[in-house]
Scaffold this motif. Structure first.
Motif, PDB file in Angstrom:
ATOM      1  N   ALA A  32      35.875  24.676  49.922  1.00  0.00           N
ATOM      2  CA  ALA A  32      35.462  25.387  48.392  1.00  0.00           C
ATOM      3  C   ALA A  32      34.026  26.791  49.811  1.00  0.00           C
ATOM      4  O   ALA A  32      33.454  25.555  49.091  1.00  0.00           O
ATOM      5  CB  ALA A  32      35.308  25.252  47.160  1.00  0.00           C
ATOM      6  N   TYR A  33      34.411  27.938  49.368  1.00  0.00           N
ATOM      7  CA  TYR A  33      32.934  28.640  49.576  1.00  0.00           C
ATOM      8  C   TYR A  33      32.459  29.089  48.830  1.00  0.00           C
ATOM      9  O   TYR A  33      33.425  29.767  47.923  1.00  0.00           O
ATOM     10  CB  TYR A  33      33.068  29.171  50.831  1.00  0.00           C
ATOM     11  N   THR A  34      31.632  29.635  48.168  1.00  0.00           N
ATOM     12  CA  THR A  34      30.166  30.501  47.766  1.00  0.00           C
ATOM     13  C   THR A  34      29.868  31.609  48.635  1.00  0.00           C
ATOM     14  O   THR A  34      29.458  31.620  49.273  1.00  0.00           O
ATOM     15  CB  THR A  34      30.362  30.425  46.597  1.00  0.00           C
ATOM     16  N   TYR A  35      29.695  32.974  48.017  1.00  0.00           N
ATOM     17  CA  TYR A  35      29.659  34.477  47.882  1.00  0.00           C
ATOM     18  C   TYR A  35      27.613  34.016  48.186  1.00  0.00           C
ATOM     19  O   TYR A  35      27.000  32.868  47.385  1.00  0.00           O
ATOM     20  CB  TYR A  35      28.855  35.226  47.863  1.00  0.00           C
ATOM     21  N   ASP A  36      26.670  34.079  49.370  1.00  0.00           N
ATOM     22  CA  ASP A  36      25.336  33.797  49.074  1.00  0.00           C
ATOM     23  C   ASP A  36      24.641  35.617  48.661  1.00  0.00           C
ATOM     24  O   ASP A  36      23.596  35.770  50.283  1.00  0.00           O
ATOM     25  CB  ASP A  36      24.502  33.101  50.409  1.00  0.00           C
ATOM     26  N   HIS A  37      24.430  36.168  47.786  1.00  0.00           N
ATOM     27  CA  HIS A  37      24.037  36.946  47.350  1.00  0.00           C
ATOM     28  C   HIS A  37      23.394  36.861  45.943  1.00  0.00           C
ATOM     29  O   HIS A  37      23.044  35.649  45.325  1.00  0.00           O
ATOM     30  CB  HIS A  37      25.529  38.314  46.881  1.00  0.00           C
ATOM     31  N   LEU A  38      22.422  37.814  46.380  1.00  0.00           N
ATOM     32  CA  LEU A  38      21.554  37.517  44.789  1.00  0.00           C
ATOM     33  C   LEU A  38      22.305  38.942  43.652  1.00  0.00           C
ATOM     34  O   LEU A  38      22.416  38.619  42.339  1.00  0.00           O
ATOM     35  CB  LEU A  38      19.953  38.095  44.626  1.00  0.00           C
ATOM     36  N   THR A  39      23.575  39.184  44.056  1.00  0.00           N
ATOM     37  CA  THR A  39      24.708  39.944  43.666  1.00  0.00           C
ATOM     38  C   THR A  39      25.524  41.153  44.896  1.00  0.00           C
ATOM     39  O   THR A  39      25.046  40.643  45.651  1.00  0.00           O
ATOM     40  CB  THR A  39      23.392  40.759  42.418  1.00  0.00           C
ATOM     41  N   TRP A  40      26.799  40.889  43.824  1.00  0.00           N
ATOM     42  CA  TRP A  40      27.376  41.627  44.574  1.00  0.00           C
ATOM     43  C   TRP A  40      28.535  43.007  43.961  1.00  0.00           C
ATOM     44  O   TRP A  40      28.548  42.652  42.894  1.00  0.00           O
ATOM     45  CB  TRP A  40      28.653  40.611  45.144  1.00  0.00           C
TER      46      TRP A  40
END
Length: 304
Positions: A32-40
């Motif tokens: 299970a991954y997640t995005y590494d952004h401040l927002t998207w």
């Protein structure tokens, strides 16, 4: 073929977020991954939590599920503190962490710290310095570097990763420079397809573009004498002309995944459904795909 998911960090941990990660493990997803952004993109004006704290919390409530970013980039990360956080995540998860990493893009992250958005060439230049330094930080006891973009002075990442010699890198790349970095530093390669044909291309156009990308990866590996079979090939879905079609039914997904397995992909990643968003999907179908598709793919014969 491995089947994995992306859980976007949009739900408060105690109001649905924790349950999403627990359910991913129950369903048998590989990672299970997640995005590494401040927002998207379309989520900019709504809740969005930090990737690394979310993954730390997920590590504490899961036991078998691999965890990772898809992807981390230089947009707002520096290799020295990032290496320390990654080592800690690998420890917290008991060696279940994978770093998805790429050059970054031109979204909100690109200017959130007040910098002028980098050109594609500048992003590639930074990534060529960022990734090797991160590799060194996670494998060497003390690292010093006076780079063009990144400096490290006697930086220590002790005691190192649980996974040896370090946690795996899944390198997102499409062009020759990125492919060379994937070949040299990656344990996996990640793509979302060819963005140039997202709006007007066909599924057949997409598969042909992916064939070209895989050929490029093969050439990059050959340049350094590496067997391309040593790298996992990861396709993050949702950004090819098929869009959400693979999640419309179990049969549709098995057909999609089978065709891409024939190309050489070893891992397919699907987004966990988020109602009223571009990742909206039938939760029941999503869960059926998670539990039934792997067995079907093991025996399916699909002609590409």
């Amino acid at each position: 073929m491995r089947l994995s998911t992306v859980i976007l960090p949009v739900r408060p941990w105690h109001s649905g977020g924790r349950d999403e990660w627990l359910r991913a493990e129950e369903l048998g997803f590989h990672t299970a991954y997640t995005y590494d952004h401040l927002t998207w993109r379309t989520f900019r004006d709504g809740p969005w939590y930090g990737a690394l704290p979310t993954l730390a919390a997920a590590a504490g409530v899961t036991a078998r599920l691999r965890l990772g970013t898809l992807v981390t980039s230089p947009n707002f990360r520096h290799p020295v503190p990032l290496a320390k956080e990654l080592m800690s995540l690998d420890d917290l998860s008991g060696g279940r962490f994978t770093l998805g990493v790429g050059a970054g893009g031109k979204g909100f992250d690109a200017v959130a710290l007040g910098q002028t958005a980098w050109t594609p060439r500048e992003r590639a230049d930074r990534f060529e310095e960022f990734l090797p330094l991160l590799d060194r930080l996670l494998t060497e006891e003390a690292v010093s570097q006076d780079g063009t973009y990144y400096t490290a002075v006697e930086a220590r990442t002790l005691p190192g990763c649980v996974q040896r010699p370090r946690l795996p890198f899944a390198v997102a790349a499409t062009g020759p420079r990125g492919m060379r970095l994937a070949a040299r530093h990656g344990q996996a390669w990640v793509t979302t397809g060819d963005p140039a044909i997202f709006e007007t291309g066909t599924p057949e156009d997409s598969r042909e573009a992916l064939r070209r990308q895989l050929d490029g990866l093969g050439k990059a590996c050959a340049e350094i004498g590496r067997d391309t079979d040593e790298l996992e090939k990861v396709l993050l879905t949702g950004f090819t002309p098929d869009r959400g079609a693979p999640l419309e039914s179990l049969d549709a997904f098995v057909d999609f995944a089978g065709r891409h397995s024939e190309l050489g992909f070893t891992e397919i990643v699907v987004h966990a459904p988020i109602p009223d968003s571009e990742f909206a999907a039938d939760r029941a179908v999503f869960e059926r795909i998670a539990t039934e598709a792997p067995a079907q793919l093991a025996t399916a014969r699909v002609t590409v």
